[in-house]
Design an enzyme around this catalytic site. Structure first.
Site, PDB file in Angstrom:
ATOM      1  N   GLY A  40      -7.125   6.869   2.650  1.00 27.92           N
ATOM      2  CA  GLY A  40      -5.689   6.987   2.380  1.00 27.92           C
ATOM      3  C   GLY A  40      -4.986   8.158   3.030  1.00 27.92           C
ATOM      4  N   ASP A  99      -3.720  11.412  -8.829  1.00 29.12           N
ATOM      5  CA  ASP A  99      -3.389  10.506  -9.925  1.00 29.12           C
ATOM      6  C   ASP A  99      -4.002  11.078 -11.200  1.00 29.12           C
ATOM      7  OD1 ASP A  99      -2.469   8.228 -11.232  1.00 29.12           O
ATOM      8  OD2 ASP A  99      -4.198   7.021 -10.671  1.00 29.12           O
ATOM      9  N   PHE A 148       2.929   2.280  -8.761  1.00 30.23           N
ATOM     10  CA  PHE A 148       1.916   2.065  -7.726  1.00 30.23           C
ATOM     11  C   PHE A 148       2.578   2.064  -6.358  1.00 30.23           C
ATOM     12  CE2 PHE A 148      -1.173   0.006  -5.045  1.00 30.23           C
ATOM     13  CZ  PHE A 148      -2.357   0.619  -5.465  1.00 30.23           C
ATOM     14  N   VAL A 149       2.185   3.015  -5.523  1.00 28.74           N
ATOM     15  CA  VAL A 149       2.837   3.165  -4.228  1.00 28.74           C
ATOM     16  C   VAL A 149       1.898   2.793  -3.078  1.00 28.74           C
ATOM     17  CG1 VAL A 149       4.538   4.886  -4.946  1.00 28.74           C
ATOM     18  CG2 VAL A 149       2.265   5.637  -4.208  1.00 28.74           C
ATOM     19  N   ASP A 155      -2.982   2.106   0.373  1.00 28.75           N
ATOM     20  CA  ASP A 155      -3.152   0.658   0.452  1.00 28.75           C
ATOM     21  C   ASP A 155      -3.007  -0.032  -0.892  1.00 28.75           C
ATOM     22  OD1 ASP A 155      -5.659   1.655  -0.662  1.00 28.75           O
ATOM     23  OD2 ASP A 155      -6.391  -0.403  -0.370  1.00 28.75           O
ATOM     24  N   ARG A 161      -1.232  -0.088   4.601  1.00 27.91           N
ATOM     25  CA  ARG A 161      -1.454   1.304   5.017  1.00 27.91           C
ATOM     26  C   ARG A 161      -0.594   1.708   6.206  1.00 27.91           C
ATOM     27  NH1 ARG A 161      -6.099   3.137   2.377  1.00 27.91           N
ATOM     28  NH2 ARG A 161      -7.812   1.651   2.193  1.00 27.91           N
TER      29      ARG A 161
HETATM   30  P1  5GP Z   1      -7.638  10.010  -9.047  1.00 28.54           P
HETATM   31  O1  5GP Z   1      -9.087  10.352  -8.967  1.00 28.54           O
HETATM   32  O2  5GP Z   1      -6.709  11.182  -8.869  1.00 28.54           O
HETATM   33  O3  5GP Z   1      -7.308   9.216 -10.273  1.00 28.54           O
HETATM   34  O4  5GP Z   1      -7.418   8.939  -7.932  1.00 28.54           O
HETATM   35  C1  5GP Z   1      -6.915   9.199  -6.718  1.00 28.54           C
HETATM   36  C2  5GP Z   1      -7.133   7.968  -5.864  1.00 28.54           C
HETATM   37  O5  5GP Z   1      -6.671   6.767  -6.527  1.00 28.54           O
HETATM   38  C3  5GP Z   1      -6.301   8.115  -4.635  1.00 28.54           C
HETATM   39  O6  5GP Z   1      -7.039   8.751  -3.608  1.00 28.54           O
HETATM   40  C4  5GP Z   1      -5.972   6.674  -4.316  1.00 28.54           C
HETATM   41  O7  5GP Z   1      -6.999   6.122  -3.529  1.00 28.54           O
HETATM   42  C5  5GP Z   1      -5.934   5.961  -5.638  1.00 28.54           C
HETATM   43  N1  5GP Z   1      -4.555   5.808  -6.162  1.00 28.54           N
HETATM   44  C6  5GP Z   1      -4.031   6.377  -7.261  1.00 28.54           C
HETATM   45  N2  5GP Z   1      -2.747   6.025  -7.421  1.00 28.54           N
HETATM   46  C7  5GP Z   1      -2.436   5.226  -6.381  1.00 28.54           C
HETATM   47  C8  5GP Z   1      -1.224   4.529  -5.987  1.00 28.54           C
HETATM   48  O8  5GP Z   1      -0.157   4.577  -6.597  1.00 28.54           O
HETATM   49  N3  5GP Z   1      -1.294   3.793  -4.852  1.00 28.54           N
HETATM   50  C9  5GP Z   1      -2.450   3.686  -4.109  1.00 28.54           C
HETATM   51  N4  5GP Z   1      -2.380   2.943  -3.020  1.00 28.54           N
HETATM   52  N5  5GP Z   1      -3.597   4.325  -4.453  1.00 28.54           N
HETATM   53  C10 5GP Z   1      -3.581   5.080  -5.579  1.00 28.54           C
HETATM   54 MG    MG Z   2      -8.183   7.635  -2.049  1.00 29.86          MG
END
Ligand code: 5GP
Ligand code: MG
Length: 171
Positions: A40, A99, A148-149, A155, A161
């Site tokens: 990403g 996130d 969700f972006v 992606d 992407r």
């Molecule tokens: P975390 O470990 O902080 O929960 O997750 C981060 C990962 O979740 C990011 O690197 C990404 O791959 C995915 N992710 C979290 N929120 C989003 C979102 O809104 N859109 C997308 N495309 N991926 C997300």
């Molecule tokens: Mg990621």
């Protein structure tokens, strides 16, 4: 599925330039390695490094989280095939979005364990109201609402992407 624009190409470009200035000032005369989290953060990596006018190395790391079928616990698996040599280097870990914070927190520990001299974090996006692991990114592009972006590297099911902007995927 329709994508509702959230951050324009020019907004992102301006913000990347500003982050580049900041990183340049903070890492002058330090052995900087930017470790980007696949997949990403690839677009952010390409744009950000071209805004940084001090010597730097780049490296990649892959991390995947798996959610158990019967529990909500997630396991993070770090792919050692890309294991960068960060011994004695000042590492800036770059991810697309913060996130829950689980990925970034685990990777910070991992990079420390691999012998980095220091580890800081940079994220393109930070979602509000979702964090469960207390981690403050040192550099943050934009704070965004809990939606969700996609686009600019992010992606949905490996699509979207390549969009040059960030948008909210409406489902
Ligand atoms: P975390 O470990 O902080 O929960 O997750 C981060 C990962 O979740 C990011 O690197 C990404 O791959 C995915 N992710 C979290 N929120 C989003 C979102 O809104 N859109 C997308 N495309 N991926 C997300
Ligand atoms: Mg990621």
């Amino acid at each position: 599925m329709p994508v509702e624009p959230l951050l324009s190409e020019s907004e992102i470009r301006d913000r990347m330039a500003a982050l580049g200035r900041q990183i340049e000032d903070d890492y002058r005369d330090r052995p900087l390695t930017i470790v980007a989290v696949l997949t990403g953060s690839l677009i952010a990596l390409a744009d950000l490094i071209r805004q940084i006018r001090i010597p730097l190395r780049i490296a990649l790391v892959q991390a995947s989280s798996y959610r158990g079928a019967t529990t909500s616990a997630t396991t993070l698996v770090i792919n050692e095939a890309f294991a960068p040599d960060v011994t004695g280097r000042d590492v800036l870990l770059l991810d697309d979005i913060l996130d829950t914070g689980q990925t970034l927190a685990a990777l910070v520990r991992h990079i420390h364990d691999r012998g980095a001299r220091s580890v800081r974090t940079a994220v393109l996006l930070r979602k509000v109201g979702r964090q469960v692991v207390p981690i403050e990114p040192d550099y943050c592009g934009f704070v965004i609402p809990d939606a969700f972006v996609v686009g600019y590297g992010l992606d949905y099911d490996d699509d979207y992407r390549h969009l040059p902007y960030v948008g909210i995927l409406s489902q």
